[in-house]
Design an enzyme around this catalytic site. Structure first.
Site, PDB file in Angstrom:
ATOM      1  N   HIS A  30       0.849  -1.185   0.000  1.00 24.90           N
ATOM      2  CA  HIS A  30       0.000   0.000   0.000  1.00 24.90           C
ATOM      3  C   HIS A  30       0.889   1.240   0.000  1.00 24.90           C
ATOM      4  O   HIS A  30       1.837   1.331   0.790  1.00 24.90           O
ATOM      5  CB  HIS A  30      -0.931   0.007   1.205  1.00 24.90           C
ATOM      6  CG  HIS A  30      -1.914   1.132   1.184  1.00 24.90           C
ATOM      7  ND1 HIS A  30      -2.801   1.327   0.137  1.00 24.90           N
ATOM      8  CD2 HIS A  30      -2.149   2.150   2.062  1.00 24.90           C
ATOM      9  CE1 HIS A  30      -3.534   2.395   0.377  1.00 24.90           C
ATOM     10  NE2 HIS A  30      -3.160   2.919   1.527  1.00 24.90           N
ATOM     11  N   HIS A  42      -3.000   9.151   1.095  1.00 22.64           N
ATOM     12  CA  HIS A  42      -2.992   7.932   0.286  1.00 22.64           C
ATOM     13  C   HIS A  42      -4.373   7.682  -0.304  1.00 22.64           C
ATOM     14  O   HIS A  42      -5.360   8.308   0.097  1.00 22.64           O
ATOM     15  CB  HIS A  42      -2.515   6.728   1.111  1.00 22.64           C
ATOM     16  CG  HIS A  42      -3.269   6.513   2.389  1.00 22.64           C
ATOM     17  ND1 HIS A  42      -3.981   5.366   2.664  1.00 22.64           N
ATOM     18  CD2 HIS A  42      -3.417   7.293   3.501  1.00 22.64           C
ATOM     19  CE1 HIS A  42      -4.519   5.441   3.868  1.00 22.64           C
ATOM     20  NE2 HIS A  42      -4.198   6.605   4.396  1.00 22.64           N
ATOM     21  N   CYS A 148      -3.465   2.784  -5.460  1.00 25.03           N
ATOM     22  CA  CYS A 148      -2.707   3.625  -4.538  1.00 25.03           C
ATOM     23  C   CYS A 148      -1.309   3.956  -5.055  1.00 25.03           C
ATOM     24  O   CYS A 148      -0.795   5.054  -4.828  1.00 25.03           O
ATOM     25  CB  CYS A 148      -2.616   2.958  -3.168  1.00 25.03           C
ATOM     26  SG  CYS A 148      -1.804   1.343  -3.176  1.00 25.03           S
TER      27      CYS A 148
END
Length: 257
Positions: A30, A42, A148
């Site tokens: 991530h 994010h 992401c």
């Protein structure tokens, strides 16, 4: 600097850095932009009734942060989130995404989603893009075309892919597609190369080349887009996105005044 990842200490990261951490026992990573003050911007999938609890980043945002009251804040219907570093990491290790790496180093990296040959813009530009997208969103989350890592790569470089039907800028997505493709293309070589070691070497080589070919630093289907014009270019706002020419050269800055 390792061949697999680039693990760093918290004291080593600076505002404007592209950071990431691994989830689900290294199954995927991530990504986000560290903006300073122990805060990370994010991009996540919006929480829905059908979302899987095993890989949905939105799950951790429903929990109250004991340190920062504004942790996990997002605009309505937006997947761009402001979190503290602790909540972003979720007890995982901290890694720094590398930019402007040499082609040889890129090819030596065994796993995608850790570096790019593209150069990063100055930290103040990166933070400006991240905060602008925090206020205005980054469109719909898509694991292959708008995830992401794509968000963090855009914040760092301002580069956007023209071909919306192909793979996005994400190195993780390229790896997921590249590995099966390399195995498929190398399958006919079994008749010519009986040695398992030789076949494995060829397959690994094809995998690395396929990752390199989709890196935003070498692709020819990327353009530089100002963050203020991003909504138009991605078709979030109106039909003006159809007026964007696909014949622009990489690095061109688009301004739709």
């Amino acid at each position: 600097m390792g061949l697999l990842t680039n693990r760093v200490k918290r004291s080593e990261i600076k505002p404007g850095d592209h950071i990431y951490t691994y989830r689900a026992v290294f199954a995927y990573s991530h990504h986000g932009i560290f903006v300073g003050g122990s805060k990370v911007v994010h991009f996540t999938r919006l929480e829905t009734k059908t979302s899987s609890s095993s890989n949905n980043e939105a799950d951790c945002l429903t929990e109250e942060c004991p340190k920062y009251p504004d942790c996990g804040f997002r605009q309505p219907n937006s997947g761009v989130v402001l979190s503290c570093l602790d909540c972003f990491l979720k007890n995982g290790a901290l890694y720094s995404f590398e930019y402007n790496v040499t082609p040889s180093l890129f090819l030596a990296k065994v796993r995608g989603g850790t570096c790019t040959t593209a150069a990063s813009d100055p930290p103040e530009t990166v933070i400006h893009r991240a905060m602008h997208l925090f206020q205005n969103g980054f469109g719909n989350y898509d694991v292959f075309q708008n995830n992401c890592e794509d968000f963090a790569l855009y914040c760092k470089t301002g580069l956007l892919t023209v071909d919306r039907l192909g793979v996005g800028r994400s190195g993780q997505a390229s790896s997921v597609i590249g590995a099966p493709l390399a195995a498929l293309l190398s399958s006919p070589l079994k008749l010519l190369m009986p040695s398992p070691v030789g076949l494995a070497t060829v397959t690994a080589g094809m995998y690395c080349v396929s990752r390199y070919a989709t890196d935003i630093g070498v692709r020819s289907d990327v353009i530089k887009v100002a963050v203020e014009d991003l909504a138009v270019n991605l078709g979030w706002g109106n039909n003006e996105a159809e007026n964007v020419s696909t014949n622009r050269q990489p690095g061109d800055l688009i301004s739709l005044d």
